[in-house]
Write a protein that holds these residues in place. Structure first.
Motif, PDB file in Angstrom:
ATOM      1  N   ARG A   1       0.773  -1.258   0.000  1.00 61.01           N
ATOM      2  CA  ARG A   1       0.000   0.000   0.000  1.00 61.01           C
ATOM      3  C   ARG A   1       0.801   1.304   0.000  1.00 61.01           C
ATOM      4  NH1 ARG A   1      -3.994  -1.612  -2.656  1.00 61.01           N
ATOM      5  NH2 ARG A   1      -5.750  -2.568  -1.558  1.00 61.01           N
ATOM      6  N   PHE A   2       2.070   1.294   0.428  1.00 59.24           N
ATOM      7  CA  PHE A   2       2.797   2.556   0.590  1.00 59.24           C
ATOM      8  C   PHE A   2       4.249   2.370   0.157  1.00 59.24           C
ATOM      9  CE2 PHE A   2       4.118   5.966   3.944  1.00 59.24           C
ATOM     10  CZ  PHE A   2       4.053   6.972   2.980  1.00 59.24           C
ATOM     11  N   GLY A   3       4.688   3.201  -0.799  1.00 55.40           N
ATOM     12  CA  GLY A   3       6.046   3.082  -1.297  1.00 55.40           C
ATOM     13  C   GLY A   3       6.707   4.433  -1.509  1.00 55.40           C
ATOM     14  N   MET A   4       8.012   4.396  -1.730  1.00 47.32           N
ATOM     15  CA  MET A   4       8.806   5.610  -1.965  1.00 47.32           C
ATOM     16  C   MET A   4       9.240   5.665  -3.431  1.00 47.32           C
ATOM     17  SD  MET A   4      12.499   6.784  -0.303  1.00 47.32           S
ATOM     18  CE  MET A   4      11.873   7.570   1.197  1.00 47.32           C
ATOM     19  N   PHE A   5       8.977   6.790  -4.091  1.00 51.25           N
ATOM     20  CA  PHE A   5       9.479   7.090  -5.426  1.00 51.25           C
ATOM     21  C   PHE A   5      10.717   7.965  -5.240  1.00 51.25           C
ATOM     22  CE2 PHE A   5       7.105   7.787  -9.757  1.00 51.25           C
ATOM     23  CZ  PHE A   5       7.998   6.952 -10.379  1.00 51.25           C
TER      24      PHE A   5
ATOM     25  N   PRO B   1      -2.066   6.293 -11.926  1.00 51.42           N
ATOM     26  CA  PRO B   1      -2.493   7.693 -11.981  1.00 51.42           C
ATOM     27  C   PRO B   1      -1.456   8.614 -11.341  1.00 51.42           C
ATOM     28  CG  PRO B   1      -3.792   6.445 -10.374  1.00 51.42           C
ATOM     29  CD  PRO B   1      -2.999   5.457 -11.157  1.00 51.42           C
ATOM     30  N   GLU B   2      -1.236   9.777 -11.969  1.00 46.16           N
ATOM     31  CA  GLU B   2      -0.169  10.691 -11.538  1.00 46.16           C
ATOM     32  C   GLU B   2      -0.745  12.001 -11.031  1.00 46.16           C
ATOM     33  OE1 GLU B   2       3.705  12.927 -13.596  1.00 46.16           O
ATOM     34  OE2 GLU B   2       3.044  10.972 -14.327  1.00 46.16           O
ATOM     35  N   GLN B   3      -0.338  12.382  -9.824  1.00 39.50           N
ATOM     36  CA  GLN B   3      -0.732  13.660  -9.211  1.00 39.50           C
ATOM     37  C   GLN B   3      -2.260  13.792  -9.093  1.00 39.50           C
ATOM     38  OE1 GLN B   3       1.796  14.639  -7.793  1.00 39.50           O
ATOM     39  NE2 GLN B   3       2.980  16.182  -8.876  1.00 39.50           N
ATOM     40  N   ILE B   4      -2.941  12.644  -9.007  1.00 38.98           N
ATOM     41  CA  ILE B   4      -4.393  12.650  -8.812  1.00 38.98           C
ATOM     42  C   ILE B   4      -4.776  11.342  -8.135  1.00 38.98           C
ATOM     43  CG2 ILE B   4      -4.905  11.596 -11.075  1.00 38.98           C
ATOM     44  CD1 ILE B   4      -7.383  13.435 -11.216  1.00 38.98           C
ATOM     45  N   ILE B   5      -5.776  11.409  -7.279  1.00 39.94           N
ATOM     46  CA  ILE B   5      -6.332  10.191  -6.698  1.00 39.94           C
ATOM     47  C   ILE B   5      -7.672   9.958  -7.394  1.00 39.94           C
ATOM     48  CG2 ILE B   5      -7.148   9.060  -4.595  1.00 39.94           C
ATOM     49  CD1 ILE B   5      -5.164  10.824  -3.041  1.00 39.94           C
ATOM     50  N   PRO B   6      -7.819   8.852  -8.122  1.00 37.39           N
ATOM     51  CA  PRO B   6      -9.048   8.630  -8.890  1.00 37.39           C
ATOM     52  C   PRO B   6     -10.291   8.722  -8.008  1.00 37.39           C
ATOM     53  CG  PRO B   6      -7.405   6.958  -9.401  1.00 37.39           C
ATOM     54  CD  PRO B   6      -6.879   7.735  -8.230  1.00 37.39           C
TER      55      PRO B   6
ATOM     56  N   ALA C   1      -4.194  11.363   2.212  1.00 38.23           N
ATOM     57  CA  ALA C   1      -4.132  10.895   0.824  1.00 38.23           C
ATOM     58  C   ALA C   1      -3.878   9.394   0.777  1.00 38.23           C
ATOM     59  CB  ALA C   1      -3.039  11.641   0.071  1.00 38.23           C
ATOM     60  N   LEU C   2      -2.988   8.912   1.636  1.00 32.44           N
ATOM     61  CA  LEU C   2      -2.714   7.474   1.721  1.00 32.44           C
ATOM     62  C   LEU C   2      -3.987   6.717   2.101  1.00 32.44           C
ATOM     63  CD1 LEU C   2      -0.920   4.945   1.890  1.00 32.44           C
ATOM     64  CD2 LEU C   2      -0.215   5.694   4.181  1.00 32.44           C
ATOM     65  N   VAL C   3      -4.683   7.215   3.114  1.00 26.95           N
ATOM     66  CA  VAL C   3      -5.937   6.586   3.549  1.00 26.95           C
ATOM     67  C   VAL C   3      -6.952   6.582   2.409  1.00 26.95           C
ATOM     68  CG1 VAL C   3      -7.913   6.814   5.110  1.00 26.95           C
ATOM     69  CG2 VAL C   3      -5.583   7.127   5.988  1.00 26.95           C
ATOM     70  N   GLU C   4      -7.034   7.697   1.685  1.00 21.56           N
ATOM     71  CA  GLU C   4      -7.972   7.780   0.561  1.00 21.56           C
ATOM     72  C   GLU C   4      -7.635   6.734  -0.500  1.00 21.56           C
ATOM     73  OE1 GLU C   4      -9.654  10.821  -2.882  1.00 21.56           O
ATOM     74  OE2 GLU C   4      -8.360  11.635  -1.296  1.00 21.56           O
ATOM     75  N   CYS C   5      -6.347   6.614  -0.828  1.00 19.01           N
ATOM     76  CA  CYS C   5      -5.939   5.603  -1.814  1.00 19.01           C
ATOM     77  C   CYS C   5      -6.370   4.212  -1.368  1.00 19.01           C
ATOM     78  CB  CYS C   5      -4.431   5.640  -2.025  1.00 19.01           C
ATOM     79  SG  CYS C   5      -3.826   7.082  -2.931  1.00 19.01           S
TER      80      CYS C   5
ATOM     81  N   SER D   1      -8.613   3.319   0.796  1.00 14.62           N
ATOM     82  CA  SER D   1     -10.073   3.195   0.875  1.00 14.62           C
ATOM     83  C   SER D   1     -10.695   2.923  -0.495  1.00 14.62           C
ATOM     84  CB  SER D   1     -10.688   4.465   1.477  1.00 14.62           C
ATOM     85  OG  SER D   1     -10.726   5.519   0.535  1.00 14.62           O
ATOM     86  N   LYS D   2      -9.954   3.254  -1.545  1.00 16.43           N
ATOM     87  CA  LYS D   2     -10.422   3.037  -2.920  1.00 16.43           C
ATOM     88  C   LYS D   2      -9.692   1.883  -3.597  1.00 16.43           C
ATOM     89  CE  LYS D   2     -11.575   7.934  -3.528  1.00 16.43           C
ATOM     90  NZ  LYS D   2     -11.188   9.189  -4.219  1.00 16.43           N
ATOM     91  N   GLY D   3      -8.978   1.082  -2.799  1.00 14.75           N
ATOM     92  CA  GLY D   3      -8.302  -0.094  -3.338  1.00 14.75           C
ATOM     93  C   GLY D   3      -6.985   0.177  -4.007  1.00 14.75           C
ATOM     94  N   GLY D   4      -6.316   1.278  -3.630  1.00 14.35           N
ATOM     95  CA  GLY D   4      -5.065   1.642  -4.289  1.00 14.35           C
ATOM     96  C   GLY D   4      -3.902   1.835  -3.337  1.00 14.35           C
ATOM     97  N   ASN D   5      -2.736   2.105  -3.923  1.00 11.59           N
ATOM     98  CA  ASN D   5      -1.496   2.378  -3.193  1.00 11.59           C
ATOM     99  C   ASN D   5      -1.124   3.845  -3.348  1.00 11.59           C
ATOM    100  OD1 ASN D   5      -1.532  -0.442  -3.241  1.00 11.59           O
ATOM    101  ND2 ASN D   5       0.657  -0.631  -3.615  1.00 11.59           N
ATOM    102  N   LEU D   6      -0.198   4.302  -2.506  1.00 13.42           N
ATOM    103  CA  LEU D   6       0.410   5.623  -2.653  1.00 13.42           C
ATOM    104  C   LEU D   6       1.909   5.453  -2.819  1.00 13.42           C
ATOM    105  CD1 LEU D   6       0.339   8.745  -2.582  1.00 13.42           C
ATOM    106  CD2 LEU D   6       0.572   8.594  -0.090  1.00 13.42           C
ATOM    107  N   LEU D   7       2.439   5.983  -3.935  1.00 10.92           N
ATOM    108  CA  LEU D   7       3.884   6.023  -4.178  1.00 10.92           C
ATOM    109  C   LEU D   7       4.299   7.479  -4.019  1.00 10.92           C
ATOM    110  CD1 LEU D   7       6.356   4.303  -5.079  1.00 10.92           C
ATOM    111  CD2 LEU D   7       5.847   5.006  -7.429  1.00 10.92           C
ATOM    112  N   LEU D   8       4.931   7.775  -2.887  1.00 10.36           N
ATOM    113  CA  LEU D   8       5.233   9.152  -2.503  1.00 10.36           C
ATOM    114  C   LEU D   8       6.679   9.491  -2.842  1.00 10.36           C
ATOM    115  CD1 LEU D   8       4.126  11.717  -1.110  1.00 10.36           C
ATOM    116  CD2 LEU D   8       4.835  10.719   1.076  1.00 10.36           C
TER     117      LEU D   8
END
Length: 422
Positions: free
Chosen positions: A15-19, A236-241, A283-287, A289-296
């Motif tokens: 769910r959470f990674g570093m770019f 998706p880039e710079q947006i949370i669907p 933002a991480l929680v939102e991702c 909650s919608k079945g996605g990950n956050l690459l920060l």
């Protein structure tokens, strides 16, 4: 060869990674697109190659920071659009080993992050503004796109494709097991089979059967009959669907929102517009909650240091994750409407109420009446009262979280773990 579902399993739990965007562009410090935006020639850009010497580069510190922040994987730029390679490629002289740095910076990254137990990925640009056989004049993005002197310059794109495939082969042969291959990006006619994408993906899978690949080779990941190169996850880039990502049949697709901390991927010295830890945690929680990950993203500077602001933000995120990570890892969409006070995530029979707004009075949860065995504050395990108060008698089948204080225990995100009857 593993199935797509087996390959992606760890990723949807992580769910959470570093770019990490890092390269020569850290020296001009105006972002990773500086060559294109300012139409700099190879000669204009050459001084940065000749002085690239990140004396404070210590990927062990980066890896420790990522782990402390609660991240489970990382993706680093092996080569960005400018064509400069952080790895010791035998196919070019335009690489870190030929700068004052004098070493393979990617090898050190892989070893450091792997030693912290994190999954490792490579970002690799399909574009290359340094290679003589990459189309320049008339291209959408090439620094020399409008330079008349380049109008009749000959190039052999097939040689570039051979070079690009060769470098991917090097990356997936010389550094042990790699978990993610993050290609970037397709545009116009530079898409799909222009890259010989089917052949490329077959090679990638033959070298690293368990690897997962993003969706930027130009295929349609949302198609029910998607191409072999359509990818394992959407990016998706710079947006949370707004409602996550689904295919044409409405089935959820694994996805990862890649997000910057300020407004640039590569180091930009003047850009101090950093998002707050609160914004990024939510933002991480939102991702999730919608079945996605956050690459920060982090954009290290020319000395090889992650900016102080980014370190402080990641440290704060880490404090929250150390107490509330169970509501992130392995969690996904709860199948409940978004509540007005925050969001839900769910894992098995555990429903996590992420309370962002305290509001007035008890906090209503719809749709789970009679299903809750117990409720606890996730951060410290303390009991949370969920009895229906006398003043909620007329308000349907909601249950109510009764917090004793008019303030939330955690103003960023107070997480209540609700254990449901199985």
């Amino acid at each position: 060869m593993s199935t797509a579902n087996e390959r992606i399993e760890w990723f949807v739990k992580a769910r959470f990674g570093m770019f990490i965007h890092w390269g020569l562009y850290a020296i001009p410090a105006r972002g990773e697109w500086v060559r294109s935006h300012e139409k700099l020639s190879i000669e204009d850009y050459q001084p940065f190659f000749e002085e690239f010497n990140p004396v404070n580069y210590n990927p062990k510190e980066w890896a420790a920071l990522a782990k402390k922040a609660g991240m489970k994987y990382a993706v680093m730029t092996a080569k960005h659009h400018d064509g400069f390679c952080l790895f010791d490629s035998k196919l070019t002289d335009y690489k870190a080993t030929n700068t004052p740095a004098g070493r393979d910076l990617i090898r050190e990254y892989v070893e450091a992050f792997r030693n912290e137990g994190l999954k490792v990925g490579f970002y690799y640009s399909l574009l290359d503004w340094h290679h003589p056989d990459y189309p320049a004049y008339g291209d959408s993005f090439h620094p020399m796109r409008d330079n008349e002197a380049w109008k009749d310059k000959k190039h052999d794109f097939s040689r570039y494709i051979e070079y690009m495939h060769g470098q991917v082969r090097e990356l997936l042969t010389n550094y042990g097991k790699i978990d993610i291959m993050w290609f970037d990006f397709s545009y116009g006619n530079m898409s799909g089979e222009t890259w010989k994408a089917t052949e490329l993906v077959k090679m990638v899978r033959s070298l690293q059967p368990h690897i997962i690949i993003d969706d930027r080779l130009g295929g349609n990941i949302r198609s029910v009959n998607k191409e072999i190169y359509a990818g394992d996850f959407a990016s998706p880039e710079q947006i949370i669907p707004p409602e996550g990502v689904v295919d044409e049949a409405g089935n959820p697709i694994p996805w990862e929102a890649c997000i910057t901390m300020n407004n640039h991927w590569g180091y930009a010295a003047a850009d101090k517009d950093f998002k707050s830890p609160k914004q990024l945690i939510r933002a991480l929680v939102e991702c999730v909650s919608k079945g996605g990950n956050l690459l920060l993203n982090v954009g290290p500077n020319a000395k090889g240091e992650i900016p102080e602001e980014s370190v402080e933000i990641l440290t704060e995120i880490g404090k929250w994750m150390s107490k509330n990570g169970e509501s992130i890892y392995g969690c996904g969409n709860a199948g409940l409407p978004k509540p007005e006070w925050g969001r839900y995530t769910k894992k098995g029979n555990k429903l996590y109420a992420h309370i962002f707004e305290r509001g007035i009075g008890p906090i209503a949860i719809q749709g789970i009446k009679g299903k809750v065995k117990r409720a606890r504050l996730l951060a410290d395990g303390s009991e949370v009262n969920i009895q229906k108060p006398w003043n909620a008698h007329h308000y349907g089948d909601a249950i109510f979280i009764n917090l004793r204080s008019s303030k939330l225990p955690d103003e960023i995100d107070t997480v209540v773990e609700l254990e449901l009857e199985e």
